[in-house]
Design an enzyme around this catalytic site. Structure first.
Site, mmCIF file in Angstrom:
data_model
loop_
_atom_site.group_PDB
_atom_site.id
_atom_site.type_symbol
_atom_site.label_atom_id
_atom_site.label_comp_id
_atom_site.label_asym_id
_atom_site.label_seq_id
_atom_site.Cartn_x
_atom_site.Cartn_y
_atom_site.Cartn_z
ATOM 1 N N LYS A 47 51.112 16.927 82.446
ATOM 2 C CA LYS A 47 49.968 16.050 82.156
ATOM 3 C C LYS A 47 49.620 16.146 80.672
ATOM 4 O O LYS A 47 49.703 17.226 80.068
ATOM 5 C CB LYS A 47 48.779 16.490 83.014
ATOM 6 C CG LYS A 47 47.464 15.774 82.736
ATOM 7 C CD LYS A 47 47.415 14.385 83.316
ATOM 8 C CE LYS A 47 46.048 13.708 83.041
ATOM 9 N NZ LYS A 47 46.095 12.262 83.346
ATOM 10 N N SER A 72 41.038 6.002 86.561
ATOM 11 C CA SER A 72 40.460 6.409 85.285
ATOM 12 C C SER A 72 40.085 7.878 85.426
ATOM 13 O O SER A 72 38.968 8.217 85.793
ATOM 14 C CB SER A 72 39.229 5.566 84.955
ATOM 15 O OG SER A 72 38.717 5.964 83.702
ATOM 16 N N ASN A 128 50.972 11.110 73.337
ATOM 17 C CA ASN A 128 50.395 9.981 74.064
ATOM 18 C C ASN A 128 49.422 9.242 73.149
ATOM 19 O O ASN A 128 48.345 9.755 72.842
ATOM 20 C CB ASN A 128 49.683 10.534 75.307
ATOM 21 C CG ASN A 128 49.113 9.451 76.184
ATOM 22 O OD1 ASN A 128 49.160 8.267 75.841
ATOM 23 N ND2 ASN A 128 48.558 9.847 77.311
ATOM 24 N N CYS A 131 46.278 6.394 75.901
ATOM 25 C CA CYS A 131 45.386 6.656 77.043
ATOM 26 C C CYS A 131 44.227 5.662 77.034
ATOM 27 O O CYS A 131 43.488 5.588 76.060
ATOM 28 C CB CYS A 131 44.854 8.085 76.999
ATOM 29 S SG CYS A 131 43.662 8.358 78.315
ATOM 30 N N LYS A 165 54.319 7.914 73.694
ATOM 31 C CA LYS A 165 53.993 7.145 74.907
ATOM 32 C C LYS A 165 53.178 5.945 74.458
ATOM 33 O O LYS A 165 52.074 6.087 73.918
ATOM 34 C CB LYS A 165 53.181 8.025 75.870
ATOM 35 C CG LYS A 165 52.696 7.324 77.133
ATOM 36 C CD LYS A 165 53.721 7.393 78.234
ATOM 37 C CE LYS A 165 53.191 6.915 79.573
ATOM 38 N NZ LYS A 165 52.674 7.995 80.399
ATOM 39 N N GLY A 222 51.864 0.537 88.930
ATOM 40 C CA GLY A 222 52.530 -0.016 90.116
ATOM 41 C C GLY A 222 52.985 -1.438 89.905
ATOM 42 O O GLY A 222 54.154 -1.669 89.564
ATOM 43 N N THR A 272 52.994 5.909 89.564
ATOM 44 C CA THR A 272 52.243 5.501 90.762
ATOM 45 C C THR A 272 52.970 5.869 92.065
ATOM 46 O O THR A 272 52.344 6.365 93.008
ATOM 47 C CB THR A 272 51.956 3.982 90.715
ATOM 48 O OG1 THR A 272 51.190 3.714 89.534
ATOM 49 C CG2 THR A 272 51.179 3.520 91.927
HETATM 50 C C1 DHB Z 1 44.852 9.190 81.632
HETATM 51 C C2 DHB Z 1 45.405 7.955 81.830
HETATM 52 C C3 DHB Z 1 46.426 7.527 81.019
HETATM 53 O O1 DHB Z 1 47.021 6.316 81.175
HETATM 54 C C4 DHB Z 1 46.883 8.349 80.013
HETATM 55 O O2 DHB Z 1 47.853 7.920 79.218
HETATM 56 C C5 DHB Z 1 46.327 9.580 79.818
HETATM 57 C C6 DHB Z 1 45.314 10.005 80.634
HETATM 58 C C7 DHB Z 1 43.755 9.669 82.473
HETATM 59 O O3 DHB Z 1 42.917 8.878 82.902
HETATM 60 O O4 DHB Z 1 43.684 10.891 82.697
#
Ligand code: DHB
Length: 311
Positions: A47, A72, A128, A131, A165, A222, A272
């Protein structure tokens, strides 16, 4: 039976086959990462982490609907220091380990990435920049000047192969701008796409939103496969040949995996579909993908990778 060779590589790191988990579902804790380790996932992706541990956004923060999901979560994670301890413990699974970093500023990302650069067990780092779920923070990947600065500053401290990302792009002008930035940087792979941000799902019966954070707005996964394929295809056309592409978005079957590779992906990540099932998904996808390849009488990925025909 003819032997299939499914091997692929990302930034010079070898993967036994091209299917592994996306940063997001079920990859926060040591136990979850170990489960991915024992599964058929070709790598262990964690993560996205931040400087401090985070609980994330209030619940409900995830909702499954027909064909996809909205969420979210708000970056719940253990904080990078914990991952400095966990990653070395995952080495026994003998597959690439990929750290994902999502600090709240350039400085935070530099701090985390300099520390991760010292951990020999980490193979790749995915930064990333997309997000969509941090309250009050826009997606960096849509701010091209800031992205350019972020990538350059991270490049100064990152001693591992660096990936990005990306958010989904929808206009060719934006693909061109981002590709130029990446081609002039030290980035060695891109992962596209992140969830399509700020979607809204409506509960028709109760006339209300389905998730609590951000007044119901959340990242959609998805049903986004056409956008994922388009981003992979376009970046494959625009990026330097030595930059690898990892496709993600709406992969539920072996056919989906095949389509991503046909569009130019070197590997794929599962978000997903993993969220909605368990680590068995990697075995299922691998078996289906092998069947697709056999049915089409291919024996290795290079025979069809990036070979989508135009009509
Ligand atoms: C979260 C969602 C994302 O798409 C991402 O790139 C990083 C974190 C989240 O809500 O935790």
């Amino acid at each position: 039976m003819i032997k299939l060779n499914l091997k692929t590589s990302i930034a010079g790191k070898d993967f036994e086959h091209p299917i592994f988990n996306a940063s997001g579902p079920k990859c926060i804790t040591r136990e979850e990462l170990e489960e991915i380790g024992v599964s058929r996932s070709a790598g262990i992706m964690a993560k996205s982490c931040t400087i401090k541990p985070r609980d994330g956004n209030p619940s409900p923060r995830h909702f499954d609907f027909c064909g996809g999901a909205i969420g979210s979560y708000g970056l719940p994670n253990l904080g990078y220091k914990k991952y400095l301890e966990i990653f070395p413990q995952l080495k026994s699974y003998c597959k690439p380990i990929i750290a994902s970093v999502s600090g709240m500023s350039i400085e935070e990302n530099q701090t985390i990435i300099s520390e991760f650069s010292k951990v020999s067990e980490i193979d790749l780092i995915e930064l990333n920049i997309s997000c969509p779920n941090i309250i009050g923070k826009p997606q960096v990947g849509y701010d091209f000047d800031y992205s350019k600065k972020m990538i350059a500053e991270i490049g100064k401290v990152c001693k591992k192969p660096l990936g990005l990302k990306l958010p989904p792009y929808f206009d060719f002008a934006h693909f061109n701008t981002m590709a130029k930035i990446i081609n002039n940087s030290k980035v060695s792979f891109v992962t596209c796409i992140n969830s399509v941000g700020n979607g809204l799902y409506v509960d028709f019966e109760n006339e209300c939103t389905v998730i609590k954070p951000k007044k119901g707005f959340g990242g959609v996964g998805g049903i986004i496969k056409p956008f994922g394929l388009a981003n992979v295809r376009k970046f494959r056309e625009l990026l330097r040949d030595d930059i690898n592409i990892v496709g993600v978005g709406g992969i539920f079957t072996g056919k989906d995996v095949f389509e991503y590779l046909l569009c130019g992906a070197d590997a794929v990540q599962i978000g997903t579909a993993f969220m909605q099932s368990n680590t068995q998904i990697f075995e299922k996808l691998l078996l289906e993908f092998k069947q697709v390849i056999q049915d089409k009488e291919y024996t290795r990925l290079s025979q069809f990778k990036n070979k989508l025909k135009e009509i």
